[in-house]
Scaffold this motif. Sequence first.
Motif, PDB file in Angstrom:
ATOM      1  N   LEU A 242       4.945   7.600   9.440  1.00 11.40           N
ATOM      2  CA  LEU A 242       4.508   7.829   8.066  1.00 11.40           C
ATOM      3  C   LEU A 242       5.423   8.838   7.400  1.00 11.40           C
ATOM      4  O   LEU A 242       5.880   9.792   8.031  1.00 11.40           O
ATOM      5  CB  LEU A 242       3.065   8.327   8.039  1.00 11.40           C
ATOM      6  CG  LEU A 242       1.996   7.350   8.542  1.00 11.40           C
ATOM      7  CD1 LEU A 242       0.662   8.064   8.721  1.00 11.40           C
ATOM      8  CD2 LEU A 242       1.842   6.169   7.581  1.00 11.40           C
ATOM      9  N   VAL A 243       5.674   8.632   6.116  1.00 16.10           N
ATOM     10  CA  VAL A 243       6.488   9.565   5.342  1.00 16.10           C
ATOM     11  C   VAL A 243       5.568  10.393   4.457  1.00 16.10           C
ATOM     12  O   VAL A 243       4.755   9.849   3.701  1.00 16.10           O
ATOM     13  CB  VAL A 243       7.520   8.826   4.474  1.00 16.10           C
ATOM     14  CG1 VAL A 243       8.279   9.806   3.585  1.00 16.10           C
ATOM     15  CG2 VAL A 243       8.490   8.049   5.349  1.00 16.10           C
ATOM     16  N   ARG A 244       5.699  11.711   4.552  1.00 18.72           N
ATOM     17  CA  ARG A 244       4.857  12.619   3.776  1.00 18.72           C
ATOM     18  C   ARG A 244       5.743  13.516   2.923  1.00 18.72           C
ATOM     19  O   ARG A 244       6.675  14.143   3.439  1.00 18.72           O
ATOM     20  CB  ARG A 244       4.010  13.468   4.722  1.00 18.72           C
ATOM     21  CG  ARG A 244       2.873  14.216   4.048  1.00 18.72           C
ATOM     22  CD  ARG A 244       2.081  14.975   5.104  1.00 18.72           C
ATOM     23  NE  ARG A 244       0.784  15.410   4.637  1.00 18.72           N
ATOM     24  CZ  ARG A 244      -0.091  16.079   5.368  1.00 18.72           C
ATOM     25  NH1 ARG A 244       0.207  16.382   6.630  1.00 18.72           N
ATOM     26  NH2 ARG A 244      -1.258  16.443   4.886  1.00 18.72           N
ATOM     27  N   GLU A 245       5.440  13.580   1.645  1.00 25.32           N
ATOM     28  CA  GLU A 245       6.191  14.400   0.708  1.00 25.32           C
ATOM     29  C   GLU A 245       5.244  15.333  -0.027  1.00 25.32           C
ATOM     30  O   GLU A 245       4.303  14.872  -0.667  1.00 25.32           O
ATOM     31  CB  GLU A 245       6.938  13.525  -0.310  1.00 25.32           C
ATOM     32  CG  GLU A 245       7.931  12.566   0.333  1.00 25.32           C
ATOM     33  CD  GLU A 245       8.565  11.636  -0.699  1.00 25.32           C
ATOM     34  OE1 GLU A 245       9.732  11.288  -0.511  1.00 25.32           O
ATOM     35  OE2 GLU A 245       7.891  11.267  -1.680  1.00 25.32           O
ATOM     36  N   ASN A 246       5.486  16.627   0.110  1.00 22.81           N
ATOM     37  CA  ASN A 246       4.657  17.620  -0.571  1.00 22.81           C
ATOM     38  C   ASN A 246       3.167  17.390  -0.313  1.00 22.81           C
ATOM     39  O   ASN A 246       2.331  17.495  -1.218  1.00 22.81           O
ATOM     40  CB  ASN A 246       4.942  17.616  -2.079  1.00 22.81           C
ATOM     41  CG  ASN A 246       6.378  18.001  -2.379  1.00 22.81           C
ATOM     42  OD1 ASN A 246       6.970  18.824  -1.677  1.00 22.81           O
ATOM     43  ND2 ASN A 246       6.949  17.379  -3.394  1.00 22.81           N
ATOM     44  N   GLY A 247       2.849  17.090   0.930  1.00 26.86           N
ATOM     45  CA  GLY A 247       1.455  16.924   1.338  1.00 26.86           C
ATOM     46  C   GLY A 247       0.885  15.544   1.146  1.00 26.86           C
ATOM     47  O   GLY A 247      -0.201  15.254   1.639  1.00 26.86           O
ATOM     48  N   ARG A 248       1.595  14.647   0.446  1.00 32.43           N
ATOM     49  CA  ARG A 248       1.081  13.308   0.157  1.00 32.43           C
ATOM     50  C   ARG A 248       1.855  12.264   0.957  1.00 32.43           C
ATOM     51  O   ARG A 248       3.074  12.335   1.085  1.00 32.43           O
ATOM     52  CB  ARG A 248       1.216  12.992  -1.334  1.00 32.43           C
ATOM     53  CG  ARG A 248       0.698  11.610  -1.726  1.00 32.43           C
ATOM     54  CD  ARG A 248       0.847  11.336  -3.214  1.00 32.43           C
ATOM     55  NE  ARG A 248       0.316  10.019  -3.542  1.00 32.43           N
ATOM     56  CZ  ARG A 248      -0.961   9.755  -3.785  1.00 32.43           C
ATOM     57  NH1 ARG A 248      -1.831  10.748  -3.766  1.00 32.43           N
ATOM     58  NH2 ARG A 248      -1.365   8.532  -4.056  1.00 32.43           N
ATOM     59  N   VAL A 249       1.131  11.286   1.500  1.00 31.94           N
ATOM     60  CA  VAL A 249       1.786  10.168   2.170  1.00 31.94           C
ATOM     61  C   VAL A 249       2.308   9.223   1.096  1.00 31.94           C
ATOM     62  O   VAL A 249       1.537   8.686   0.296  1.00 31.94           O
ATOM     63  CB  VAL A 249       0.813   9.444   3.120  1.00 31.94           C
ATOM     64  CG1 VAL A 249       1.452   8.178   3.689  1.00 31.94           C
ATOM     65  CG2 VAL A 249       0.381  10.367   4.249  1.00 31.94           C
ATOM     66  N   THR A 250       3.616   9.033   1.100  1.00 31.22           N
ATOM     67  CA  THR A 250       4.259   8.248   0.038  1.00 31.22           C
ATOM     68  C   THR A 250       4.924   6.978   0.543  1.00 31.22           C
ATOM     69  O   THR A 250       5.502   6.237  -0.253  1.00 31.22           O
ATOM     70  CB  THR A 250       5.322   9.107  -0.673  1.00 31.22           C
ATOM     71  OG1 THR A 250       6.258   9.599   0.306  1.00 31.22           O
ATOM     72  CG2 THR A 250       4.683  10.280  -1.403  1.00 31.22           C
ATOM     73  N   GLY A 251       4.867   6.739   1.830  1.00 32.40           N
ATOM     74  CA  GLY A 251       5.490   5.538   2.375  1.00 32.40           C
ATOM     75  C   GLY A 251       5.544   5.607   3.880  1.00 32.40           C
ATOM     76  O   GLY A 251       4.846   6.409   4.510  1.00 32.40           O
ATOM     77  N   ALA A 252       6.402   4.773   4.447  1.00 32.38           N
ATOM     78  CA  ALA A 252       6.506   4.719   5.907  1.00 32.38           C
ATOM     79  C   ALA A 252       7.844   4.149   6.332  1.00 32.38           C
ATOM     80  O   ALA A 252       8.523   3.452   5.573  1.00 32.38           O
ATOM     81  CB  ALA A 252       5.378   3.864   6.483  1.00 32.38           C
TER      82      ALA A 252
END
Length: 592
Positions: A242-252
Amino acid sequence: MQANQDSRWDEEVDLLIFGAGAAGMTAALIAHHEGLKVLVCEKTEAVGGITSTSGGTTWVPGTQLSVDAGVPDSVDDARRFLQSVVGERGGDEAREAFLQSGPLAIDELQRISDVRFVAAAAHPDYVTGPGAAFGGRALAPVPFDASVLGADFARVRPPRKEFMGLGGMMVNRSDLNALLFPFASVGNFKRTVAVVGRYFIDRLRFPRGTQLVMGNALAARLFYSLRKRGVDVRFEAPLVELVRENGRVTGAVVGSKNGATKRIGARRGVVLATGGITRHPALRKQLFPAAAQPLSLSPDTHTGDGVGSALKLDALLENGGDSPGLWMPCSIRRSGNSNSNSDSVWPHIILDRAKPGLIAVNGRGERFVNESNSYHDFVMGMLRDEGKGASVPAHLIVDAAFIRDYGLGLLMPGRSRARIAEFERAGYLVKGATLAELAKRLDVDAAGLARTVETYNRHAASGEDPAFGRGSGPMSRFNGDAAQKPNPCVRPLGDGPYYAVTVWPADLACSAGLAGTANGEVLDAQGAVIPGLFACGNDLASIFRGTYPGPGTTLGPAIVFGWRVAKFVAGKEVGHCVDQQTRPQACLHDAP
């Protein structure tokens, strides 16, 4: 993976879904219907997961289908029933969301797709209590002619081999008696010719029969609906990270057959529907009882990818309440070679355990559970055993008349002596001329077995079972033999020879899973929402907290929470209906 805000995606969608079982495909269908760009990534080469090998029954109270079937059900009754079953184990908000959304989800799914259900007029809840229903809540998938899928039929995971005849023919329960006794009547013969003839015609074009029933029909209907609508489903595309940016999951990061990876962005969120933790090597050992760890009915590929990836983001894992797994007693016919996948595993669902003249005993030769309980509660009895000793494995013991009338496990009723002898030689069926001989061959305490049978027979002669109350509940009586009076689940064991099969606990799904909100938002260890991350199906902890209220209590929530996730992501607020008569459209509106 922590990424920078300027990360470049290989591609981007609105909603990225991992797993093409009932939950994932429902979420994809509804999200697409709401106008979102959806991508479904399936780890294997075929859709269906646990759904495709299941019975397909879907437990959803209060639907219009129950009214259509003449057994109108009430959400209020179901609420009282679940309160009596689940009690104070928690999860009240999610269960209420399930109850309120269930009729809406089923109504819309049937309206916008090729998914079709019919409510069973008689399919009782598995537990007795206030608000329990005899029919109406168990929804069965309508059989599906999968020839319309063409080449894509190969993309539907087949059912268990034990549930197919002639190497690839699925059989509806209503046709089973005709196929087992084709010469018993003209009607049976005609029906057998029709079913088998259709199958042989199918085999001219397809690798197996296209007349699908049970969970295979449900999986195929969902997949066909996605294909008709052009929803992107990619195979052999596992979740890597999983990709997490600034606390939010934004993709994978998504894998592929050749080992290459892609970074796929998800503007609205990522949905985990990968089948749960049943095959996760660490979590299975951590959560499952040791006696239940060796055998699983879930696909080998269900290694907990979704849950494992979420845990790396500090997601909260719930242990499943009363039980981390949902169980099925299974007998095994060993193939004789080193490949365990060649073994035949038979789930003892309804065809033998509830029938009169069968008892289940442990190593002490003692009964330990009501044999006609649900498959889950039967295994809970095996695992519990009141601390007196191991009831794993257990043995189902019958007489020769039982074999003739009902069969036993893989051995269907009315089989010839040669067929019975074949199962004996294979080591699947154990025979003893006397109870003492049978006990010796099973390595069961002979004195204990003799006492058990004597006590059981004494009461069974008058149709009673004071020890465990067989035949006292609607579900057990329904699965018994109505011709056996006064109790459809009880009759004495006759004289020898006696026969037995050995059963082991197997998980058919899991109750343990990710903690989530009523909209499937995954929670972290502090109980806060992880923005952009959702779960449904077996990746989401069971709303029934390790209990098993009725037939289809995994598929019902899987579909309903897949629907809720999609509505939430699409910005639709799911309101509460006043009662089952409220028009479903009135309960949905755009979120402010």
